[in-house]
Write a protein that holds these residues in place. Structure first.
Motif: not given
Length: 359
Positions: A291, A294-296
């Motif tokens: 989160t 911002d790492s999928d």
């Protein structure tokens, strides 16, 4: 601990689907039922053998698991904040009373965790002589209530509408988390020494080796007005979190290899539940890192790990029921430490009766 951790993990998933919250609530309710049931049974045990509770708190292995009760309680509070407050309409709706109750319960929990960490280690250091060759990650359990104080504080703060109260909880959570980390580092250093110098734990108990907020910071906090203190705390927390995250991955990797090596010789023991609880913490840490960065990719790894942990929970539950059914657990000579504690109780009872007769 494992069921509560799983319920908490399900409530934090980055990728959701219809019904996931309901599944999480069901696991949460199951956790409450298990907690009350097991606590009642433990109370009955010590009611029948009143002298056993002192012996239990002094036992070189059983005593450490007293901290597990408090960790389970913290996870229940965590899930209550996660599922209960939104379910009652949030902090500004029908859940306002629960928000206030959680604030009070947090401080009560924090005070009790402090007493547990101080008094239990005092008893262990004062009366027991433990050997490094017997070291297990369970030795950190008296400090474990503090290791979950940070996540508990973060979850409770989300619904707190009083900025001052929220900040106080955050500071306490960080302080407790820091103490837990330091004590864990000291105890794991002893365990690491055992791994180097002695034999690793037996196959059946190796799963136990797995045990191995900036928005709430106000402007001008600590009298600093030249920069945003909340952003500084966030910037400092991220590298620290990444550091600890990699340490956890390393421990998990080493333990997994040891478990797989002798998996065929393993029989069920209560340490199997360590397949779930500590790795649920690793999954939640992965979600938080994903989160913030911002790492999928990190979020996807956490989601995959969650699915694996659900499967492991079902496996442990099935094997646990099977072990009880086959009398491999809850039987004389089959439960670690129980016979020792009962023997101490029986001797104390006999001595007391002899003294009464002599009088």
């Amino acid at each position: 601990m494992s069921t509560g951790a799983l319920a908490s993990l399900l409530g934090q998933q980055p990728f959701t689907f219809p019904g996931l919250t309901t599944i999480g609530k069901i696991v949460f309710i199951l956790d409450m039922v298990l907690f009350l049931t097991f606590s009642s049974l433990i109370a009955v045990r010590f009611a029948l053998k009143r002298r056993a509770i002192v012996a239990s708190l002094h036992h070189p292995s059983e005593s450490f698991f007293f901290g597990a009760w408090w960790v389970s309680l913290a996870l229940l509070l965590n899930c209550t904040a996660s599922y209960g407050v939104p379910g009652l309409g949030g902090a500004s709706g029908g859940g306002a009373w629960l928000v206030s109750a959680l604030r009070v319960l947090f401080w009560m929990y924090f005070a009790c965790a402090t007493l547990v960490a101080i008094l239990q280690y005092y008893i262990i250091f004062q009366t027991e002589h433990l050997h490094v060759s017997d070291a297990m990650p369970a030795w950190v359990l008296p400090a474990y209530p503090f290791l979950v104080s940070g996540p508990l504080a973060a979850q409770i703060v989300k619904s707190q509408h009083d900025p001052t109260a929220a900040l106080q909880i955050i500071v306490a959570g960080i302080s407790g988390q820091g103490l837990g980390w330091v004590l864990a580092l000291l105890m794991y250093s002893v365990f690491f020494t055992r791994l180097i110098r002695s034999d690793i734990p037996g196959p059946s108990v190796r799963p136990g080796m797995f045990v191995s907020a900036h928005l709430q910071i106000p402007q001008g906090f600590l009298g600093i007005t030249s920069l945003d203190v909340g952003d500084v705390w966030l910037a400092a927390a991220l590298p620290a979190g990444l550091f600890l995250w990699m340490v956890a991955i390393w421990f998990a990797g080493v333990t997994t290899l040891h478990v797989l090596r002798d998996a065929r010789r393993m029989r069920f023991s209560l340490q199997w539940w360590a397949f779930v609880f500590p790795n649920a913490g690793l999954a939640m840490a992965t979600i938080q890192i994903g989160t913030v960065l911002d790492s999928d990719g990190a979020k996807a790894v956490a989601a995959a790990l969650t699915v694996l942990l659900v499967g492991l929970w079902l496996l442990c539950a099935a094997m646990h029921v099977r072990a009880v059914w086959r009398h491999d657990l809850l039987q004389p000579g089959r439960d670690q430490g129980v016979d020792d504690v009962n023997a101490v109780h029986d001797r104390a009872k006999e001595e007391s009766e002899e003294e009464k007769q002599s009088v």
